[in-house]
Design a protein around this motif. Structure first.
Motif, PDB file in Angstrom:
ATOM      1  N   UNK A  49       0.888  -1.265   0.006  1.00 42.08           N
ATOM      2  CA  UNK A  49       0.025   0.066  -0.032  1.00 42.08           C
ATOM      3  C   UNK A  49       1.021   1.272   0.052  1.00 42.08           C
ATOM      4  N   UNK A  50       2.161   1.083  -0.255  1.00 39.99           N
ATOM      5  CA  UNK A  50       3.085   2.261  -0.473  1.00 39.99           C
ATOM      6  C   UNK A  50       3.306   3.049   0.879  1.00 39.99           C
ATOM      7  N   UNK A  51       3.509   2.270   1.790  1.00 38.39           N
ATOM      8  CA  UNK A  51       3.959   2.812   3.210  1.00 38.39           C
ATOM      9  C   UNK A  51       5.152   2.259   3.776  1.00 38.39           C
ATOM     10  N   UNK A  52       5.546   0.860   3.342  1.00 35.42           N
ATOM     11  CA  UNK A  52       6.610   0.285   4.044  1.00 35.42           C
ATOM     12  C   UNK A  52       7.919   0.488   3.474  1.00 35.42           C
ATOM     13  N   UNK A  53       7.996   1.043   2.213  1.00 31.36           N
ATOM     14  CA  UNK A  53       9.379   1.245   1.229  1.00 31.36           C
ATOM     15  C   UNK A  53      10.009  -0.117   0.969  1.00 31.36           C
ATOM     16  N   UNK A  54       9.695  -1.223   1.263  1.00 31.38           N
ATOM     17  CA  UNK A  54      10.411  -2.547   0.962  1.00 31.38           C
ATOM     18  C   UNK A  54      10.443  -2.578  -0.515  1.00 31.38           C
ATOM     19  N   UNK A  55       9.845  -2.185  -1.267  1.00 28.71           N
ATOM     20  CA  UNK A  55       9.719  -2.465  -2.671  1.00 28.71           C
ATOM     21  C   UNK A  55      10.484  -1.021  -3.378  1.00 28.71           C
ATOM     22  N   UNK A  56      10.943  -0.134  -2.871  1.00 31.20           N
ATOM     23  CA  UNK A  56      11.438   1.058  -3.437  1.00 31.20           C
ATOM     24  C   UNK A  56      12.507   0.629  -4.488  1.00 31.20           C
ATOM     25  N   UNK A  57      12.342   1.170  -5.609  1.00 29.55           N
ATOM     26  CA  UNK A  57      13.548   0.806  -6.757  1.00 29.55           C
ATOM     27  C   UNK A  57      13.641   1.963  -7.583  1.00 29.55           C
ATOM     28  N   UNK A  58      14.445   2.007  -8.317  1.00 28.75           N
ATOM     29  CA  UNK A  58      14.520   3.013  -9.585  1.00 28.75           C
ATOM     30  C   UNK A  58      13.710   2.535 -10.930  1.00 28.75           C
ATOM     31  N   UNK A  59      13.169   3.701 -11.299  1.00 28.25           N
ATOM     32  CA  UNK A  59      12.685   3.387 -12.519  1.00 28.25           C
ATOM     33  C   UNK A  59      13.637   4.112 -13.653  1.00 28.25           C
ATOM     34  N   UNK A  60      13.901   2.980 -14.611  1.00 26.54           N
ATOM     35  CA  UNK A  60      15.203   3.255 -15.363  1.00 26.54           C
ATOM     36  C   UNK A  60      14.529   3.992 -16.811  1.00 26.54           C
ATOM     37  N   UNK A  61      13.211   3.617 -17.141  1.00 31.03           N
ATOM     38  CA  UNK A  61      12.583   4.180 -18.253  1.00 31.03           C
ATOM     39  C   UNK A  61      11.031   4.322 -18.236  1.00 31.03           C
ATOM     40  N   UNK A  62      10.496   4.959 -18.801  1.00 36.26           N
ATOM     41  CA  UNK A  62       8.987   5.016 -18.963  1.00 36.26           C
ATOM     42  C   UNK A  62       8.352   5.841 -17.863  1.00 36.26           C
ATOM     43  N   UNK A  63       7.002   6.020 -17.921  1.00 38.74           N
ATOM     44  CA  UNK A  63       6.356   6.894 -16.829  1.00 38.74           C
ATOM     45  C   UNK A  63       5.492   6.037 -16.059  1.00 38.74           C
ATOM     46  N   UNK A  64       5.055   6.224 -14.798  1.00 34.12           N
ATOM     47  CA  UNK A  64       4.157   5.672 -14.005  1.00 34.12           C
ATOM     48  C   UNK A  64       3.209   6.686 -13.258  1.00 34.12           C
ATOM     49  N   UNK A  65       2.185   6.069 -12.996  1.00 33.04           N
ATOM     50  CA  UNK A  65       0.942   6.850 -12.241  1.00 33.04           C
ATOM     51  C   UNK A  65       0.884   6.224 -10.835  1.00 33.04           C
ATOM     52  N   UNK A  66       0.759   6.851  -9.726  1.00 33.54           N
ATOM     53  CA  UNK A  66       0.748   6.214  -8.473  1.00 33.54           C
ATOM     54  C   UNK A  66      -0.986   5.987  -8.192  1.00 33.54           C
ATOM     55  N   UNK A  67      -1.448   4.956  -7.605  1.00 33.71           N
ATOM     56  CA  UNK A  67      -2.935   4.620  -7.109  1.00 33.71           C
ATOM     57  C   UNK A  67      -3.208   5.386  -5.914  1.00 33.71           C
ATOM     58  N   UNK A  68      -2.153   5.747  -5.199  1.00 31.16           N
ATOM     59  CA  UNK A  68      -2.520   6.211  -3.782  1.00 31.16           C
ATOM     60  C   UNK A  68      -1.981   7.714  -3.945  1.00 31.16           C
ATOM     61  N   UNK A  69      -2.542   8.628  -3.209  1.00 31.92           N
ATOM     62  CA  UNK A  69      -2.236   9.917  -3.233  1.00 31.92           C
ATOM     63  C   UNK A  69      -0.962  10.381  -2.424  1.00 31.92           C
ATOM     64  N   UNK A  70      -0.839   9.651  -1.245  1.00 32.39           N
ATOM     65  CA  UNK A  70       0.315  10.014  -0.613  1.00 32.39           C
ATOM     66  C   UNK A  70       1.363   8.751  -0.344  1.00 32.39           C
ATOM     67  N   UNK A  71       1.859   8.154  -1.039  1.00 26.83           N
ATOM     68  CA  UNK A  71       2.697   7.064  -0.850  1.00 26.83           C
ATOM     69  C   UNK A  71       3.953   7.537  -0.004  1.00 26.83           C
ATOM     70  N   UNK A  72       4.564   6.311   0.399  1.00 26.43           N
ATOM     71  CA  UNK A  72       5.564   6.695   1.319  1.00 26.43           C
ATOM     72  C   UNK A  72       6.855   6.967   0.710  1.00 26.43           C
ATOM     73  N   UNK A  73       6.975   7.907  -0.170  1.00 22.81           N
ATOM     74  CA  UNK A  73       8.075   8.215  -1.051  1.00 22.81           C
ATOM     75  C   UNK A  73       8.203   9.898  -1.051  1.00 22.81           C
ATOM     76  N   UNK A  74       9.277  10.516  -0.928  1.00 25.05           N
ATOM     77  CA  UNK A  74       9.484  12.006  -0.660  1.00 25.05           C
ATOM     78  C   UNK A  74       9.338  12.524  -2.288  1.00 25.05           C
ATOM     79  N   UNK A  75       9.198  13.889  -2.469  1.00 19.59           N
ATOM     80  CA  UNK A  75       9.273  14.486  -3.722  1.00 19.59           C
ATOM     81  C   UNK A  75      10.621  14.472  -4.231  1.00 19.59           C
ATOM     82  N   UNK A  76      11.433  14.617  -3.353  1.00 22.92           N
ATOM     83  CA  UNK A  76      12.983  14.590  -3.834  1.00 22.92           C
ATOM     84  C   UNK A  76      13.184  13.042  -4.394  1.00 22.92           C
ATOM     85  N   UNK A  77      12.899  11.973  -3.683  1.00 22.58           N
ATOM     86  CA  UNK A  77      12.905  10.701  -4.273  1.00 22.58           C
ATOM     87  C   UNK A  77      12.366  10.408  -5.539  1.00 22.58           C
ATOM     88  N   UNK A  78      11.031  11.042  -5.868  1.00 21.62           N
ATOM     89  CA  UNK A  78      10.442  10.930  -7.181  1.00 21.62           C
ATOM     90  C   UNK A  78      11.202  11.521  -8.226  1.00 21.62           C
TER      91      UNK A  78
END
Length: 110
Positions: A49-78
């Protein structure tokens, strides 16, 4: 040959999991973690659900959209290219650099 069986006519986006280059199709509304698991690739994740950050990884190419409004990632990380694949859906073909295990041999769509 039926167009549904031709990978070149399949409109679903392709998720490529680096560094091994595994490729899987992503169904509409499916998160990257869900698509990978459906194809036998287990991405690191826990809460889904975007809070634990266990899956955090780098987007190498392409674009994504978040299914949740406030996931556990900072604007700087994005801005730095980091994503939480448990709560993102692709906006076309995407590639991520992530830790993964194979549950079954995934089809390679390249």
């Amino acid at each position: 040959m039926n167009a549904n069986h031709n990978p070149h006519c399949d409109p679903r986006p392709v998720l490529t999991v680096q560094p091994l280059g595994w490729c899987v199709r992503v169904a509409p509304g499916q998160s990257l973690v869900e698509a990978a698991r459906a194809a036998g690739v287990r991405l690191r994740s826990s809460c889904r659900n975007g809070t634990c950050r266990a899956c955090l990884c780098r987007l190498v190419s392409g674009e994504v959209a978040y299914r949740v409004e406030w996931p556990g990632i900072t604007a700087e990380e994005r801005l730095g290219g980091w994503v939480l694949p448990c709560v993102v859906v692709p906006r076309g073909d995407v590639a991520i650099d992530a830790v993964a295990d194979v549950v079954q041999t995934p089809p390679n769509l390249r």
